[in-house]
Write an enzyme that holds these catalytic residues in place. Structure first.
Site, PDB file in Angstrom:
ATOM      1  N   GLU A 223      -9.783   5.972   7.280  1.00 24.50           N
ATOM      2  CA  GLU A 223      -8.344   6.233   7.221  1.00 24.50           C
ATOM      3  C   GLU A 223      -7.937   7.506   6.477  1.00 24.50           C
ATOM      4  OE1 GLU A 223      -8.046   2.188   5.655  1.00 24.50           O
ATOM      5  OE2 GLU A 223      -6.185   2.039   6.780  1.00 24.50           O
TER       6      GLU A 223
ATOM      7  N   ARG B 276       0.832  -1.207   0.000  1.00 26.30           N
ATOM      8  CA  ARG B 276       0.000   0.000   0.000  1.00 26.30           C
ATOM      9  C   ARG B 276       0.868   1.260   0.000  1.00 26.30           C
ATOM     10  NH1 ARG B 276      -5.502   1.724   0.706  1.00 26.30           N
ATOM     11  NH2 ARG B 276      -6.260  -0.411   0.705  1.00 26.30           N
TER      12      ARG B 276
HETATM   13  N1  MTE Z   1     -12.089   5.438  14.637  1.00 27.78           N
HETATM   14  C1  MTE Z   1     -12.137   5.127  15.943  1.00 27.78           C
HETATM   15  N2  MTE Z   1     -12.865   5.918  16.765  1.00 27.78           N
HETATM   16  N3  MTE Z   1     -11.467   4.060  16.467  1.00 27.78           N
HETATM   17  C2  MTE Z   1     -10.692   3.244  15.656  1.00 27.78           C
HETATM   18  O1  MTE Z   1     -10.093   2.279  16.134  1.00 27.78           O
HETATM   19  N4  MTE Z   1      -9.869   2.800  13.371  1.00 27.78           N
HETATM   20  C3  MTE Z   1      -9.564   3.378  12.052  1.00 27.78           C
HETATM   21  C4  MTE Z   1     -10.792   4.086  11.488  1.00 27.78           C
HETATM   22  N5  MTE Z   1     -11.363   4.980  12.469  1.00 27.78           N
HETATM   23  C5  MTE Z   1     -10.615   3.556  14.251  1.00 27.78           C
HETATM   24  C6  MTE Z   1     -11.366   4.669  13.775  1.00 27.78           C
HETATM   25  C7  MTE Z   1      -9.113   2.394  11.074  1.00 27.78           C
HETATM   26  S1  MTE Z   1      -7.505   1.928  11.088  1.00 27.78           S
HETATM   27  C8  MTE Z   1      -9.958   1.879  10.133  1.00 27.78           C
HETATM   28  S2  MTE Z   1      -9.395   0.820   8.940  1.00 27.78           S
HETATM   29  C9  MTE Z   1     -11.388   2.214  10.101  1.00 27.78           C
HETATM   30  O2  MTE Z   1     -11.753   3.095  11.150  1.00 27.78           O
HETATM   31  C10 MTE Z   1     -12.180   0.908  10.220  1.00 27.78           C
HETATM   32  O3  MTE Z   1     -13.535   1.109  10.288  1.00 27.78           O
HETATM   33  P1  MTE Z   1     -14.460   1.392   9.014  1.00 27.78           P
HETATM   34  O4  MTE Z   1     -13.996   0.517   7.902  1.00 27.78           O
HETATM   35  O5  MTE Z   1     -15.815   1.051   9.485  1.00 27.78           O
HETATM   36  O6  MTE Z   1     -14.278   2.849   8.687  1.00 27.78           O
HETATM   37  N1  HPA Z   2      -5.852  -2.468   4.283  1.00 30.42           N
HETATM   38  C1  HPA Z   2      -6.051  -2.767   5.576  1.00 30.42           C
HETATM   39  N2  HPA Z   2      -5.936  -3.971   6.059  1.00 30.42           N
HETATM   40  C2  HPA Z   2      -5.594  -4.952   5.221  1.00 30.42           C
HETATM   41  C3  HPA Z   2      -5.368  -4.717   3.880  1.00 30.42           C
HETATM   42  C4  HPA Z   2      -5.511  -3.404   3.373  1.00 30.42           C
HETATM   43  O1  HPA Z   2      -5.319  -3.118   2.176  1.00 30.42           O
HETATM   44  N3  HPA Z   2      -5.041  -5.888   3.322  1.00 30.42           N
HETATM   45  C5  HPA Z   2      -5.047  -6.799   4.315  1.00 30.42           C
HETATM   46  N4  HPA Z   2      -5.389  -6.238   5.466  1.00 30.42           N
HETATM   47 MO1  MOS Z   3      -7.223  -0.024   9.508  1.00 27.57          MO
HETATM   48  S1  MOS Z   3      -5.178   0.164   9.567  1.00 27.57           S
HETATM   49  O1  MOS Z   3      -7.156  -0.779   7.911  1.00 27.57           O
HETATM   50  O2  MOS Z   3      -7.410  -1.323  10.602  1.00 27.57           O
END
Ligand code: MTE
Ligand code: HPA
Ligand code: MOS
Length: 782
Positions: free
Chosen positions: A719, A314
């Site tokens: 993210e 990534r």
């Molecule tokens: N927001 C909160 N409050 N707590 C979390 O742990 N994790 C982040 C983001 N926002 C997180 C967060 C990460 S790393 C990801 S990948 C996404 O939330 C995952 O949730 P979603 O796919 O439902 O957005």
């Molecule tokens: N993003 C986050 N988590 C993951 C991914 C990715 O692209 N691939 C495998 N785990």
């Molecule tokens: Mo988020 S780093 O893809 O859990």
């Protein structure tokens, strides 16, 4: 699109009220079953060595200690079932980092277990340890083979470019610092069946790992997670070890076992964001347009592969960020060190990739004495396909590029040009303080790069009183996924949001779910839940059509009512009719992301369904005597498509930005020469606090829906905003470049600038006061 009261409204998080009054249980709050024991990890005091023996006698002598669990006690495989098979469940034969878990002590209380674990003596013959990226690069120590992505001919383009720069710099890792630490509670049930409560982003993987470690089939293990107190990627894989350890202890003693890491243990044992080291050579013209780029990104992966392959991939996919790179060669090194195994963290390598190109563009702008925003705009992907500047180095066309409009809107609303001039003027009047301003874009690819993970399932149950329960494969970590999924289901069935409840993630309900990660939780699970709800609605509509003699298309579901041309019934009344007619009132749903494909051998394809965009304009001030810095003002314009919940989305944008700011400014991890992490507590490891919030913080949402067909017209939000904080780093470098006596001090926007230093301004991140002083010192020595 209907103006549904459920979708698009700033509903509070489904657990907000319970959380603020302490009524939302986390794993450690669950009622304990009689006979529960507590485990604590025995950790390696040495970074690398041969493990000759473990003397547990001093621990076993303590009253209330039930025993230890070591590699020799394992009923099945000694290794975790990861693709690389490079992680022992408990270290045996050798230890590979200081903090690696050798076994567990099991006792009557957590405090006793911890005390006893410290009394265990490990006999280790030390071996030379590789502790830094530099050492790993020198000895070509890798967890996975190097990867190179090439397009065109970088060497030839560099050779003919009118100007060239070379640079190197580093960025550190980041501790997740979820408020709830890693925890699992394993309960042996009847007939070889298990229940595991785990604070995990990936219950299905915890199920797989626990079953594998116990030598059981997956159907024997059920994993449940109602919520996490934060995950941020740190619980994507590494919640698995905790659960496996708790289950193995429960297996050995035939009792329920809980394992909750103390903050210090969590710091010592679990992996962090990957630190990166960069080397680049870039060729460009007098306008700042890049002609050729050679970039090497070395990732510190720690002792095992974990998710390092996809994280480093990534980074490769995001080192273009928003810019067209024609002739380019990107090399990604996946370095092995004797430290914690670094893992997923918000952005998943994207931040590290994007930092490279943003730093390079900042260097180019300073080398030319040009405004950095102009240089960035000059290099943007061109939305016009005929211009030939709209495909990424991995051959994906950037079809939905809104950045030209988005950037010019933010440039205006943040008054970038006027403030830049004002800052140049202000800096000239100041003996000590310097301000800096930077405006940087974000383009972040949405989908798991491994295509197979882009699928999801859900169950929607309608009960006879018309209330609705939904269960899906995603997990709640504070990001508001359950709230959004409930909104989507309420919208689909036309019922008030309060009629829909989301229940705990549970491997016994939706099987084989992907990790809640890659920001795709709502895209995947929201669509699966919508599919399930739509099937129930379709059956109900067919019943109404039959009763009222109309077509199903004429039946409308809204405001808790169901309307046909001749009748209106409450949703609950219709559900009762349907039950009496033996109509199925629940359904499963499934979703798989369309259009995506990717060849991992050539590193080309369309790995992402779409891109999320955004931009931030940040103003900072530094004190050139102390190196201290402060973020004064932030203006963000971010693209969440048509927001499902603007309150939650704003929270994600603000939280992501501030977390990114912490990574780049204050969160410094320090390993000593023996490989011990010496920043293991909030006293030494500094995450942003309320007092570090930007004094002025404006967040606006881009008004257009997603151009791809995504749930409710929305875009993923979890993210991407993290990377808006790259503007903080670039603003700091601009402030440093304007320091008293620096070559760039008198610079004004435009070509009339003074000649600049031949060397790029090096600022390693996090930009702590020490790093800022170092950068200032290097400038003064130039
Ligand atoms: N927001 C909160 N409050 N707590 C979390 O742990 N994790 C982040 C983001 N926002 C997180 C967060 C990460 S790393 C990801 S990948 C996404 O939330 C995952 O949730 P979603 O796919 O439902 O957005
Ligand atoms: N993003 C986050 N988590 C993951 C991914 C990715 O692209 N691939 C495998 N785990
Ligand atoms: Mo988020 S780093 O893809 O859990």
């Amino acid at each position: 699109m209907s103006l549904s009261p459920a979708l698009g409204q700033p509903w509070p998080h489904e657990s907000a009220r319970a959380q603020v009054c302490g009524a939302a249980p986390y794993v450690d709050d669950l009622p304990e079953t009689k006979g529960t024991l507590y485990a604590a990890p025995i950790v390696s005091p040495c970074a690398h060595g041969l493990l000759r023996g473990i003397d547990a006698a001093p621990a076993l002598a303590l009253a209330g200690v039930h025993g230890v669990v070591l590699a020799g006690d394992l009923p099945g495989d000694l290794w975790l079932p990861t693709p690389a098979r490079d992680e022992p469940i408990f270290a045996h034969e050798r230890v590979q980092y200081l903090g690696q878990v050798l076994g567990l002590v099991v006792a009557d209380s957590p405090a006793l277990a911890r005390r006893a674990a410290r009394a265990v003596q490990a006999d280790i013959a030390p071996l030379p340890a590789i502790l830094t990226l530099e050492q790993a690069l020198q000895s070509q120590s890798y967890v996975l083979p190097p990867v190179t992505l090439r397009r065109g001919d970088a060497a030839a383009a560099l050779a003919v470019a009118p100007r060239r720069l070379r640079g190197r710099f580093e960025v550190g890792g980041q501790e997740h610092f979820y408020l709830e630490g890693q925890v699992a509670y394993a309960l042996p049930l009847e007939q070889g069946q298990w229940l595991v409560h785990s604070s995990t982003q990936h219950p299905a993987e915890v199920q797989h790992w626990v079953a594998h470690a116990l030598g059981l089939a997956q159907h024997a293990v059920r994993v449940e997670c109602r919520r996490m107190g934060g995950g941020f990627g740190g619980k994507e894989t590494q919640a698995g070890q905790i659960a496996v350890w708790a289950a193995l202890a429960a297996h050995k003693f035939g009792r329920p076992v809980k394992l909750r890491l103390a903050r210090r243990e969590d710091f010592l044992i679990t992996g962090k964001r990957h630190p990166f080291a960069y080397e680049y050579e870039v060729g460009f013209d007098d306008t700042g347009r890049i002609q050729g780029l050679r970039l090497q990104m070395a990732a510190n992966c720690g002792f095992s592969a974990d998710l390092s392959g996809p994280v480093a991939d990534r980074a490769v996919f995001h080192c273009d960020n928003a810019y067209y790179l024609g002739d380019v060669e990107i090399t990604s090194l996946r370095c092995k060190t004797h430290t914690q195994s670094h893992t997923a963290f918000r952005g998943f390598g994207g931040p590290q990739g994007m930092l490279a190109i943003e730093a390079i563009l900042g260097d180019i702008a300073r080398a030319l004495g040009r405004d950095a925003l102009d240089v960035r705009l000059r290099n943007l992907y061109d939305p016009d396909p005929t211009a030939g500047r709209h495909t990424t180095p991995y051959q994906m066309a950037v079809e939905d590029n809104i950045l030209p409009q988005l950037l010019s809107q933010l440039e205006l609303s943040a008054q970038y040009r006027r403030r830049q001039e004002a800052i140049f003027g202000w800096n000239r009047t100041q003996p000590v303080l310097r301000r800096g301003l930077a405006l940087t874009p974000v383009k972040f690819g949405i989908s798991f790069t491994a295509t197979q993970f882009n699928q999801a399932g859900a169950l929607v149950h309608v009960y006879t009183d018309g209330s609705v329960q939904v269960n899906h494969g995603g997990t709640e970590m504070g990001q508001g996924l359950h709230t959004k999924v409930a909104q989507i289901v309420a919208d689909e069935l036309g019922v008030p949001l309060g009629r829909v409840q989301v229940t705990a993630s549970d491997t016994a309900k939706v099987p084989n779910a992907s990790a809640t990660a890659a920001s795709s939780g709502t895209d995947l699970n929201g669509r699966a839940a919508q599919d399930a709800a739509r099937q129930v609605r379709t059956r109900l509509a067919a019943l109404v059509a039959q009763l009222d003699g109309c077509s199903p298309a004429q039946v409308r579901f809204a405001d808790g009512q169901v309307h046909s041309p001749t009748h209106q019934r409450s949703f609950a009344a219709l559900v009762q009719l349907a039950y009496a007619q033996r109509v199925q009132l629940w359904s499963d749903g499934f979703y798989r992301t369309p259009k995506i494909h990717y060849d991992k051998h050539t590193l080309t394809g369309r790995p992402f369904y779409y891109f999320a965009y955004g931009a931030a304009c940040t103003e900072v001030a530094i004190d050139t005597l102390t190196g201290e810095s402060r973020v004064l003002r932030v203006d963000i314009l971010h693209d969440v498509g048509r927001s499902i919940n603007p309150a939650i989305d704003r929270g994600q944008i603000e939280g992501g930005f501030v977390q990114g700011m912490g990574w780049l400014t204050t969160e410094q991890l320090v390993w000593n020469d023996a490989g011990a992490l010496s920043t293991c507590a909030p006293s030494t490891y500094k995450i942003p606090t309320a007092g570090d919030m930007p004094v002025q913080f404006h967040v606006d949402l881009w008004p257009e829906p997603n151009r791809e067909d995504n749930v409710g017209g929305s875009k993923a939000v979890g993210e991407p905003p993290f990377m808006l904080a790259l503007s903080v780093y670039e603003a700091l470098r601009n402030a440093i470049a304007a320091a008293p006596g620096a070559a760039g001090e008198q610079s004004t926007v435009g070509a009339a600038a003074k000649p600049f230093a031949a060397q790029p301004l090096r600022l390693d991140a996090p930009a702590t006061p020490e790093q800022i002083l170092r950068a200032l010192g290097a400038l003064a020595a130039d």
